[in-house]
Scaffold this active site. Sequence first.
Site, mmCIF file in Angstrom:
data_model
loop_
_atom_site.group_PDB
_atom_site.id
_atom_site.type_symbol
_atom_site.label_atom_id
_atom_site.label_comp_id
_atom_site.label_asym_id
_atom_site.label_seq_id
_atom_site.Cartn_x
_atom_site.Cartn_y
_atom_site.Cartn_z
ATOM 1 N N LEU A 101 1.774 -8.700 -4.133
ATOM 2 C CA LEU A 101 2.024 -8.294 -2.748
ATOM 3 C C LEU A 101 3.341 -8.930 -2.333
ATOM 4 C CD1 LEU A 101 -1.391 -8.784 -0.848
ATOM 5 C CD2 LEU A 101 -0.345 -6.650 -1.640
ATOM 6 N N ASP A 102 4.104 -8.234 -1.502
ATOM 7 C CA ASP A 102 5.344 -8.818 -0.977
ATOM 8 C C ASP A 102 5.010 -10.097 -0.211
ATOM 9 O OD1 ASP A 102 6.642 -6.562 -1.906
ATOM 10 O OD2 ASP A 102 6.554 -5.538 0.044
#
Length: 242
Positions: A101-102
């Site tokens: 995930l960013d």
Amino acid sequence: MRLDKLVSMIGFTRSEAKKLIVSGRVKAEGTTLRDPGANVKEDIDIEIGGEVFSVKKHIHVMIHKPAGVLTATEDGKGAKTVADFLPEVFLKRGIGPVGRLDKDVTGLVLMTTDGQLAHRLISPRWEVTKRYRAKVEGRLDDACVSAFRNGIAFKDFTAKPAELEILSAEDHESTCLVYVTEGKFHQVKRMLQAVGHPVIHLHREKIAMIELDENLSEGQWRELTQSEIRELYVLTEMNENG
Ligand code: URA
């Protein structure tokens, strides 16, 4: 399996394991064994200095990732990573994240010591569905839903058809669920941007049939249940005990 190998699977180095065994601190099924090479079954309880450990072949956890944390097990520049929330023994066993995930994205991250399972869960071939909840700028409408269904073309790739479910739509801000089967870099943000709705906040709620446990607050984790683990192995056509 050799006793020292089994003890090292708890989270000790092989030489630490040997020392513990030779010094008489290790009991296997209630009996003190002093030979590091003793042949033992893989699924027995091991007692070390009075504490009982059951040695699992693999460890699988879900973690609620907060914003500002990297989906990695270490960062050369010293940034906080999801691994910082986990016990040291899991890291020694080689646990790693399933996809990424960013940094600013919150929500469900799966972590496992089974590299092949992780590989299949992120491989485009297995088309594992991920569900995201997004807050975006502007009013989402049916044209956005259709654009997602048709697959959005970018310069570097064309996103596969995806589902967009509008939960609320107002002039200044909307919320939606996005279901994607791929995991390209910034994919959901780019898709929403492409239909004219930059993301304000993105949160992953679900991977395949595994939903983020609502009892976990940000930074908390738990091991997957037996039935969740079984579902992942069935989905990826792998043998859980193989
Ligand atoms: N899509 C994104 O844009 N970012 C993520 O972290 C995951 C999916």
